[in-house]
Design an enzyme around this catalytic site. Sequence first.
Site, PDB file in Angstrom:
ATOM      1  N   ASP A  64      90.803   6.923  83.483  1.00 12.97           N
ATOM      2  CA  ASP A  64      90.055   6.791  84.528  1.00 12.97           C
ATOM      3  C   ASP A  64      90.749   5.559  85.224  1.00 12.97           C
ATOM      4  OD1 ASP A  64      87.947   6.076  86.455  1.00 12.97           O
ATOM      5  OD2 ASP A  64      86.653   5.155  84.949  1.00 12.97           O
ATOM      6  N   ASN A 106      81.137  -3.545  80.458  1.00 18.16           N
ATOM      7  CA  ASN A 106      80.295  -2.325  80.000  1.00 18.16           C
ATOM      8  C   ASN A 106      80.714  -1.524  79.037  1.00 18.16           C
ATOM      9  OD1 ASN A 106      77.694  -0.917  80.498  1.00 18.16           O
ATOM     10  ND2 ASN A 106      78.958   0.589  81.109  1.00 18.16           N
ATOM     11  N   ASP A 174      79.890   2.660  75.856  1.00 12.75           N
ATOM     12  CA  ASP A 174      79.406   1.645  76.206  1.00 12.75           C
ATOM     13  C   ASP A 174      79.261   0.538  74.897  1.00 12.75           C
ATOM     14  OD1 ASP A 174      79.010   2.786  78.722  1.00 12.75           O
ATOM     15  OD2 ASP A 174      76.917   1.892  78.841  1.00 12.75           O
ATOM     16  N   ARG A 202      86.145 -10.033  88.985  1.00 12.32           N
ATOM     17  CA  ARG A 202      85.279  -8.833  89.490  1.00 12.32           C
ATOM     18  C   ARG A 202      84.881  -8.108  88.212  1.00 12.32           C
ATOM     19  NH1 ARG A 202      85.202  -3.294  89.673  1.00 12.32           N
ATOM     20  NH2 ARG A 202      84.172  -2.070  91.235  1.00 12.32           N
ATOM     21  N   ASP A 204      82.901  -5.468  86.420  1.00 12.30           N
ATOM     22  CA  ASP A 204      82.642  -4.075  86.607  1.00 12.30           C
ATOM     23  C   ASP A 204      81.273  -3.578  86.118  1.00 12.30           C
ATOM     24  OD1 ASP A 204      83.852  -1.296  87.667  1.00 12.30           O
ATOM     25  OD2 ASP A 204      83.468  -0.809  85.543  1.00 12.30           O
ATOM     26  N   TYR A 208      74.230  -2.264  83.844  1.00 15.55           N
ATOM     27  CA  TYR A 208      74.062  -1.420  82.533  1.00 15.55           C
ATOM     28  C   TYR A 208      74.367  -1.802  81.304  1.00 15.55           C
ATOM     29  CZ  TYR A 208      75.577   1.043  87.046  1.00 15.55           C
ATOM     30  OH  TYR A 208      75.300   1.595  88.405  1.00 15.55           O
ATOM     31  N   LEU A 209      74.553  -3.114  81.042  1.00 15.43           N
ATOM     32  CA  LEU A 209      75.146  -3.864  79.844  1.00 15.43           C
ATOM     33  C   LEU A 209      74.113  -3.443  78.712  1.00 15.43           C
ATOM     34  CD1 LEU A 209      76.547  -7.313  80.906  1.00 15.43           C
ATOM     35  CD2 LEU A 209      77.635  -4.909  80.762  1.00 15.43           C
ATOM     36  N   GLU A 211      70.324  -1.657  77.074  1.00 15.69           N
ATOM     37  CA  GLU A 211      69.355  -0.346  77.069  1.00 15.69           C
ATOM     38  C   GLU A 211      68.097  -0.728  76.601  1.00 15.69           C
ATOM     39  OE1 GLU A 211      73.601   0.138  77.177  1.00 15.69           O
ATOM     40  OE2 GLU A 211      72.632  -0.077  75.379  1.00 15.69           O
ATOM     41  N   GLU A 246      79.926  -6.380  90.649  1.00 16.95           N
ATOM     42  CA  GLU A 246      79.961  -5.004  91.207  1.00 16.95           C
ATOM     43  C   GLU A 246      78.533  -4.435  90.502  1.00 16.95           C
ATOM     44  OE1 GLU A 246      81.551  -0.479  91.067  1.00 16.95           O
ATOM     45  OE2 GLU A 246      81.340  -1.721  89.169  1.00 16.95           O
ATOM     46  N   ASP A 312      87.204   3.503  95.356  1.00 14.06           N
ATOM     47  CA  ASP A 312      86.432   4.479  94.831  1.00 14.06           C
ATOM     48  C   ASP A 312      85.850   5.307  96.214  1.00 14.06           C
ATOM     49  OD1 ASP A 312      86.084   3.717  92.238  1.00 14.06           O
ATOM     50  OD2 ASP A 312      84.820   2.291  92.490  1.00 14.06           O
TER      51      ASP A 312
END
Length: 546
Positions: A64, A106, A174, A202, A204, A208-209, A211, A246, A312
Amino acid sequence: MPLNQDVLWYKDAIIYQVHVRTFFDSNGDGIGDFPGLEQKLGYLQELGINAIWLMPFFPSPLRDDGYDIAEYTTVHSAYGTLDDFRKLLESAHNRGIRVIIEMVLNHTSDQHPWFQESRSSRHNPRRDWYVWSDTDERYKGTRIIFLDTEKSNWAWDPISKAYYWHRFFSHQPDLNYDNPAVREQMWKVMSFWLEMGVDGFRLDAVPYLVEREGTNCENLPETHEVLKDLRRRLDEQFPGRMLLAEANQWPADLRPYFADGNEFHMAFHFPLMPRMFMGLKLEDRKPITEILQQTPEIPPSCQWSLFLRNHDELTLEMVTDMERDYMYDTYAENKTMRLNLGIRRRLAPLLENDRRRIELMNGLLMSLPGTPIVYYGDEIGMGDNINLGDRNGVRTPMQWSGGWNAGFSTAEPDRLYAPLIQNPVYGYPAVNVLSQLGSEHSLLRWMQRMIMVRASTAVFGRGSIEFLRPANHRILAYVRRLGKEAVLAVNNLSGAAQAVELDLKKYKGNILIEMSGKNIFPRVGEQPYLLTLGPYQFFWFRLRRI
């Protein structure tokens, strides 16, 4: 030129986003590297850039493009060594250029030693550094981000005989931020680079860190607690450094990432960017003014970060379904231009290489409230290659000259990390730095001048905005104010000449000084102020009482 000591330096910054491997290859192996980037700092200084944001340069399987990190505290061998990075940092600082690096909090690569340990046994001390489950039924309310490649946010691990959680690709498990050891470790990683002298991160994919069952697992209070803790440590130990979020969210959901000025210093304004393209295509200011009116006030020390394009796809997550269809129909008729919920194109091809529209969009980028980010190559109008997979079409080598390999590398062309753009319109013989430096009328020279004008006043980076509402909806006009200073920006979003009457009564007696040519326009009186603008033309005026 030593770095200025203002802790709000990021408000006046003009940031240049670059991937180390795309910029300049110093050793002829076909891959850009730190010594190569260091050699080109003079070019960036001349452009007027005072901060660079480096995409991930850490060891990685590169599945990625480096966002799958396999080791956080060193440099990918293809890009050089840690000492090469230190030299780049020192050279940049000597030129008055700050360095912002990527930090992916993350997730890691599945090749990271932490994950290899975590999956090796349910009793391993690092087992709960990641999010494991015996079932893939948990966190059902969570959307899948990479719709084109992933069917679930859970992936089965045959070694561990359990499922692990991932918000992005399945090879990017994650981290588990409910584990204090993970939080401590990630602060250690950040400290490593801060002690070396980096000026900011920055961060990223920050929404979403954490749940929680029964939620969409985005923007949770627990996530904000983690981020506030990082900021507190940063301020205590490294004052004057900056965190950029972000967080691809609606403005109201983004607002908490600034908190009371004690979470992020900056955040990308994702919802604004597609609406700038929409306003241009519709020849109507409404999409732009509407989203900016929905944008909440942020603490005085905080700042929006603005961009036109980046590494992106042009993301269409933060638009309505109808707006998304419109953007696809107008900017990505060819289905191969689409990816996930976005459009994988560079700025110049999106705008059909129309110099007037490219200038107008950059004028908006530089004059709306926030700190502008210029994506490498957009200052010369580079093109893209939609035949390359994923988002690689907008990550091709920088085009320095019309010579061998566009001046990027001395390697054989088939050894380059990605093929050069070859087509007649955007190919490197037609679009390159060398030829544009030689012409006063080139896009590059124009960008240099606009950046210089923007840097001549703090009003763009720090001032308030007040929209004027002329009857002509094709004109977007606003006044930026800071203290006694006022700048009027008037933009024609139309491909035809437009006349506009502006209500400037409160500035009666001021003259208008056009900022790029310093020409004086008539004094403001009682009557509406009449201006005529050519197709896609814009003006920046200083309002002066003389």
